[in-house]
Design a protein around this motif. Structure first.
Motif, short mmCIF file in Angstrom:
data_model
loop_
_atom_site.label_atom_id
_atom_site.label_comp_id
_atom_site.label_asym_id
_atom_site.label_seq_id
_atom_site.Cartn_x
_atom_site.Cartn_y
_atom_site.Cartn_z
N ASP A 246 44.69 21.74 -46.65
CA ASP A 246 44.18 20.61 -47.45
C ASP A 246 44.80 20.55 -48.85
O ASP A 246 45.02 19.48 -49.38
N SER B 217 36.93 21.36 -47.88
CA SER B 217 35.51 21.58 -47.49
C SER B 217 35.22 23.07 -47.36
O SER B 217 34.10 23.52 -47.63
N ASP C 257 41.10 21.22 -41.72
CA ASP C 257 39.88 21.47 -42.49
C ASP C 257 38.64 21.03 -41.72
O ASP C 257 37.64 21.73 -41.68
N HIS D 160 33.92 17.10 -49.51
CA HIS D 160 34.65 17.13 -50.78
C HIS D 160 35.39 15.80 -50.99
O HIS D 160 36.39 15.77 -51.70
N HIS D 161 34.91 14.73 -50.32
CA HIS D 161 35.51 13.40 -50.49
C HIS D 161 34.60 12.54 -51.36
O HIS D 161 33.53 12.99 -51.77
N ASP E 297 33.06 17.52 -43.94
CA ASP E 297 34.34 16.92 -44.33
C ASP E 297 34.37 15.38 -44.31
O ASP E 297 35.44 14.80 -44.31
MN MN Z 1 39.11 18.20 -46.00
#
Ligand code: MN
Length: 304
Positions: free
Chosen positions: A145, A115, A13, A93-94, A71
């Motif tokens: 992912d 992401s 990703d 997306h964390h 990411d």
């Molecule tokens: Mn990722």
């Protein structure tokens, strides 16, 4: 020129996101190029070869550069001297990390499985068409992912986005593509312990303690039976470099769970985090597939 780059110990990703964002910025008439921080894993190599995309070059220092992060938003996972860079944007997306800026920036974050799902929304927002090959690697990133949509991080938007990308990329069997990728990452023959542990490894600061968490996703974790002692020896070395704990998740894609290997100054905190008893520094975590959703939040709470 804008340097687009993902986290250290890059996964599929992070690499594909850097490439997809660099391409989008170029379509927006900005000068941009994708970079990486570290070697490609065998799965990512397969993906770039399959869709005929060149491997990005290494970036080691961000000083005085225009930088767009993908990411991640944690300093420990980012490029050195990021505080001396000009941060143009972040896609992630964390959990929100500890990176701050003194200038306004473009910031795209969504609680989705990949992401590249966020990046597809950016392409749509800017009304930019995605080329066949970029769509292909973005699809692979989502399959990787979300572990073919099995990970609890998966959302309906990830599935819908994957369908759309598969159409653009002319992929008619996503399951076959995903299994080809998983077979690449399940092949651990001849790999060193360091390479395996750092293949998908992240450091976190929790209550001022440095905690490392690696993850290896394979089709059948019995491939690790013969090398577990060697893995532990290496984990201990990594811990001795100034970490409180080092955890390694051996994730079984088929059984949908992970065996946790752990060396720690506070094993009781690790036990509390996952509500398990460690036996010989190991525990089976049923249903645990996602580091970001099922591991890091528990650890952060337990280490508070
Ligand atoms: Mn990722």
């Amino acid at each position: 020129m804008i340097h687009v780059v993902g986290h250290k110990n890059p996964d599929t990703d992070t690499i594909c996101s850097a490439l997809a964002v660099a391409e989008l910025l170029k379509q927006r008439k900005l000068d941009a190029k994708a970079y990486r921080q570290g070697e490609l894993n065998p799965e990512t190599k397969f993906v770039l070869e399959k869709f005929s995309i060149d491997t990005p070059k290494i970036i080691e220092d961000a000083e005085n550069k225009d930088v767009f992060l993908v990411d991640h938003s944690d300093k420990t996972q980012s490029v050195d001297n990021l505080d001396k860079a000009n941060l143009i944007g972040i896609v992630d997306h964390h959990k929100l990390g500890d990176i701050t800026t003194s200038m306004p920036l473009e910031f795209w974050a969504m609680p989705v499985g990949c992401s590249c799902t966020v990046i597809k929304a950016m392409y749509d927002f800017y009304k930019v068409n995605i080329s066949k090959n970029i769509a292909g690697i973005m699809l692979c990133a989502i399959l990787s992912d979300t572990v073919l949509f099995k990970s609890p991080t998966t959302t309906d938007l990830d599935k819908k986005t994957a369908e759309e990308l598969a159409k653009i990329a002319n992929v008619d069997d996503m399951t076959k593509l995903a299994m080809d990728m998983f077979n690449k990452k399940s092949d651990i023959e001849g790999k060193s312990m360091t390479e395996l542990i750092f293949r998908d490894y992240k450091d976190f600061l929790m209550n001022e303690k440095k905690i490392g968490v690696g993850q290896l996703e394979v089709i059948d974790i019995s491939v690790f039976d013969k090398i577990k002692d060697d893995l532990f020896e290496e984990l201990q070395k990594i811990k001795d470099e100034g970490r409180n704990s080092v955890l390694l998740l051996l994730t079984d894609i088929m059984k949908e769970g992970s065996q946790l290997l752990c060396v720690s100054d506070n094993p009781q905190i690790i036990e509390k985090a996952f509500n398990v008893k460690l036996e010989n520094n190991k525990a089976w975590l049923n249903g645990v597939m996602s580091r970001k959703k099922q591991v890091i939040p528990n650890l952060e709470k337990a280490f508070l």
